[in-house]
Scaffold this active site. Structure first.
Site, short mmCIF file in Angstrom:
data_model
loop_
_atom_site.label_atom_id
_atom_site.label_comp_id
_atom_site.label_asym_id
_atom_site.label_seq_id
_atom_site.Cartn_x
_atom_site.Cartn_y
_atom_site.Cartn_z
N SER A 171 0.84 -1.18 0.00
CA SER A 171 0.00 0.00 0.00
C SER A 171 0.89 1.25 0.00
O SER A 171 1.79 1.35 -0.83
CB SER A 171 -0.97 -0.02 1.18
OG SER A 171 -2.05 0.83 0.94
N ASP A 435 -9.01 -5.51 -5.10
CA ASP A 435 -8.49 -4.46 -4.23
C ASP A 435 -8.77 -3.11 -4.88
O ASP A 435 -8.25 -2.82 -5.95
CB ASP A 435 -6.99 -4.64 -4.02
CG ASP A 435 -6.35 -3.48 -3.26
OD1 ASP A 435 -7.09 -2.74 -2.58
OD2 ASP A 435 -5.12 -3.33 -3.35
N HIS A 460 -6.33 -6.55 -0.99
CA HIS A 460 -5.23 -5.64 -0.70
C HIS A 460 -4.03 -6.35 -0.08
O HIS A 460 -4.13 -6.95 0.99
CB HIS A 460 -5.75 -4.57 0.26
CG HIS A 460 -4.92 -3.33 0.33
ND1 HIS A 460 -4.61 -2.57 -0.78
CD2 HIS A 460 -4.35 -2.69 1.38
CE1 HIS A 460 -3.89 -1.53 -0.41
NE2 HIS A 460 -3.71 -1.59 0.89
#
Length: 493
Positions: A171, A435, A460
């Site tokens: 991320s 995601d 994710h």
């Protein structure tokens, strides 16, 4: 990098280092040391960093926290650098059993492993508080300079100057991993940038479009039912006479209070997040992080939304929120704050304040560098009521940052790092198809040295988590693909 950055329900980051950029999820940190181990398999250490790497006249310094494990290290092996994000670093990422993907690679390749906490998060406090004046030292560029200095100092101390360093992150830290290779290629040999949002944007309306498609993949009727439910909620919430019933329907902790349009947007966003967060982390193997909300999946959402015995779609949505609150978040009721109450919490400048664990800091970064605001401005999504203006005004309310300044900061981020057009070598970009953050990442290979791995049916940072028997075959193949790339790149000069 899990966030509607302004709405923060707990103080622990949703996923560190795969800290996701969307929301904060509750993490139980009472047992970070792996089960069955009387002693940690890692050491906690500290390194001195400059407060401002870009001002030679500023001599102020601070201490940054990091973890290290030599469990798998073999002399001459590579060095793995896991980058922390918008929350405290989680020692679960250093646990040997079950081992997350990077430790599996470390065991095979004989790597020495470091995990570095991001400035201003966790225990790494460069300043005495989180005042807006002090937060000007919180930026991705300063964080990357911290990593460069860390690499230089530790390499010299441990005789690792000639070792090949590989950056890992998921991320927001995934973006930092890619950018560390881009900006410091003489220090970082390669990078694994999982679920990395490389494109900064103020209006991230695509997020909810992916949520729609993810729900539809489970059941084509599911997002349509969610939309009907939310349309009904939006209509009912206009009438104060409905507040008692809404409070009961969603098991709010206190009676619903709507005193402004921002209050309305705030509660709508908070309720929608129950589905948004479920989609983002669908079926991810996060138990090793001690995340409480791990069993609630898209299948759960659609199972409830298609259950006619629960009433019309509005009541089904309310039932899902109650289910997730009590069964998955282990809370007696759904926390209901007004916009102004949350604003006051976010304005608290203490590290021990309600959002001092990361909420205030990440909100600042979204308002100065990234945007990433998940709005309902697209017609191709199931929610409504929290559009772009609502998010932009929060930057003004929290930090006195104007819309003009906000947009300029986002433009500068893309100019500095290249957005989707990043140009470097030896970076791999794994992303999951369900995601929502893949919309801001690299999902098609740019070149042989900038490959993308697009994993159908995963959420994710799925490739970062420990493997398990029920993993989709394409997820297992993705992890193996990353390993093969690491093998290849570590042979290159």
């Amino acid at each position: 990098m899990a966030f509607q950055a302004i709405i923060v329900f707990t103080l622990a980051c949703l996923c560190v280092p795969c800290d996701g950029n969307r929301k904060f999820i509750e993490i139980d940190r009472s047992n970070d040391v792996p089960k069955g181990k009387s002693e940690p398999v890692f050491q906690e250490q500290w390194i001195t960093q400059k407060l401002d790497h870009f001002n030679g006249a500023d001599s102020r310094v601070w201490d940054q926290k990091f973890l290290v494990t030599e469990t798998h290290y073999r002399a001459g092996g590579p060095v793995f650098l896991m980058i922390g994000g918008e929350g405290p670093i989680n020692a679960g990422w250093m646990a040997m059993n079950p081992g997350s993907a990077w430790l599996t690679y470390a065991k095979k390749l004989g790597a020495l492993c470091f995990m570095v906490e991001h400035r201003f998060y966790g225990d790494s406090h460069p300043t005495v508080d989180l005042s807006t004046e002090n937060l000007r030292f919180l930026s991705s560029q300063q964080a990357l300079a911290d990593l460069a200095h860390f690499r230089t100092v530790i390499a010299k101390q441990r005789g690792l100057t000639n070792s090949k360093w590989v950056a890992f992150g998921g991320s927001y830290p995934g973006a930092l991993a890619a950018w560390s290779r881009l900006k410091y290629p003489h220090l970082i040999h390669a990078a694994v940038a999982s679920s990395a949002p490389l494109h900064a944007t103020v209006n991230f309306s695509e997020y909810l479009e992916v949520v729609w498609r993810a729900l539809a993949a489970e059941n084509p009727e599911c997002p349509l039912l969610v939309k009907k439910a939310f349309d009904t909620l939006q209509e009912r919430i206009k009438d104060p006479n409905n507040y008692d019933n809404i409070t009961k329907d969603f098991n709010l902790c206190s009676k619903l209070q709507i005193q402004s349009e921002k209050d309305r947007a705030y509660i709508l966003d908070a309720l929608a997040d129950n589905i948004m967060n479920t989609v983002q982390y669908n079926n991810d193997n996060r138990e090793f992080e001690h995340v409480l909300d791990t069993n609630c999946t898209i299948k759960t959402v659609c199972g409830v939304m298609t259950d006619a015995s629960l009433g019309d779609p509005y009541y089904r949505f309310a039932a899902f929120v109650r289910l997730r609150t009590i069964t998955h978040l282990l809370k007696p009721c759904f926390k209901d704050l007004t916009y102004n109450a949350n604003l006051q919490d976010l304005r608290n400048t203490s590290y021990s304040g309600p959002h001092g664990g990361g909420g205030r800091q990440w909100t600042y970064q979204t308002c100065t560098e990234f945007g990433y605001f998940q709005t309902t401005d697209s017609p191709n999504q199931p929610f409504g009521g929290f559009g772009l203006q609502y998010h932009v005004e929060q930057c003004q309310d929290n930090f006195n940052i104007s819309a003009k300044t906000l947009y300029a900061g986002i433009d500068q981020t893309n100019e500095n790092y290249g957005s989707y057009n990043i140009r470097a070598t030896r970076i791999v970009f794994p992303n999951g198809s369900i995601d929502p953050w893949h919309a801001l990442g690299i999902t098609s290979s740019i070149s042989d040295d900038l490959p993308a791995i697009f994993i159908k049916g995963t959420a994710h940072c799925a490739n970062m988590y420990p493997a398990r028997a029920e993993d989709l075959p394409q997820l297992t193949l993705a992890r193996e693909h990353v390993f093969q790339l690491l093998q290849k790149w570590l042979k290159e000069k």
